[in-house]
Scaffold this motif. Sequence first.
Motif, PDB file in Angstrom:
ATOM      1  N   TYR A  10       2.037  10.461  -3.180  1.00  0.00           N
ATOM      2  CA  TYR A  10       2.979  11.314  -2.465  1.00  0.00           C
ATOM      3  C   TYR A  10       2.425  12.735  -2.418  1.00  0.00           C
ATOM      4  O   TYR A  10       1.988  13.280  -3.421  1.00  0.00           O
ATOM      5  CB  TYR A  10       4.334  11.303  -3.166  1.00  0.00           C
ATOM      6  N   ASP A  11       2.447  13.323  -1.222  1.00  0.00           N
ATOM      7  CA  ASP A  11       1.963  14.695  -1.047  1.00  0.00           C
ATOM      8  C   ASP A  11       3.119  15.534  -0.531  1.00  0.00           C
ATOM      9  O   ASP A  11       3.544  15.390   0.617  1.00  0.00           O
ATOM     10  CB  ASP A  11       0.795  14.727  -0.073  1.00  0.00           C
ATOM     11  N   TYR A  12       3.639  16.377  -1.373  1.00  0.00           N
ATOM     12  CA  TYR A  12       4.796  17.215  -1.045  1.00  0.00           C
ATOM     13  C   TYR A  12       4.532  18.084   0.184  1.00  0.00           C
ATOM     14  O   TYR A  12       5.374  18.179   1.078  1.00  0.00           O
ATOM     15  CB  TYR A  12       5.167  18.089  -2.241  1.00  0.00           C
ATOM     16  N   ASN A  42       0.817  -1.209   0.000  1.00  0.00           N
ATOM     17  CA  ASN A  42       0.000   0.000   0.000  1.00  0.00           C
ATOM     18  C   ASN A  42       0.852   1.261   0.000  1.00  0.00           C
ATOM     19  O   ASN A  42       0.465   2.274  -0.564  1.00  0.00           O
ATOM     20  CB  ASN A  42      -0.951   0.016   1.185  1.00  0.00           C
ATOM     21  N   MET A  43       2.001   1.216   0.656  1.00  0.00           N
ATOM     22  CA  MET A  43       2.878   2.382   0.707  1.00  0.00           C
ATOM     23  C   MET A  43       3.401   2.731  -0.679  1.00  0.00           C
ATOM     24  O   MET A  43       3.611   3.887  -0.991  1.00  0.00           O
ATOM     25  CB  MET A  43       4.042   2.143   1.661  1.00  0.00           C
ATOM     26  N   LEU A  44       3.608   1.745  -1.491  1.00  0.00           N
ATOM     27  CA  LEU A  44       4.114   1.992  -2.831  1.00  0.00           C
ATOM     28  C   LEU A  44       3.043   2.594  -3.738  1.00  0.00           C
ATOM     29  O   LEU A  44       3.347   3.332  -4.662  1.00  0.00           O
ATOM     30  CB  LEU A  44       4.643   0.692  -3.442  1.00  0.00           C
TER      31      LEU A  44
END
Length: 69
Positions: free
Chosen positions: A8-10, A2-4
């Motif tokens: 991604y939130d800068y 799930n992490m992959l």
Amino acid sequence: MNMLIAEYDYDVDIAVQREEEREIALKEGEVKGSYQKALETARLMKQSHCKLDFIMQITGLPLSEIEKL
């Protein structure tokens, strides 16, 4: 897995990094403050003619630091 897949939130990443930096700075400040307080206590005890081994025991400072005061 799930992490992959997670997006991604800068902005969140930067906010987390800043919070971690603030926590580290706060801890470093506490350590410096505690050390300064120990030095001040040792100085006052030395002026009151306390024995050096007693000052070391109370403040946790090494003899070399106390002798400098």
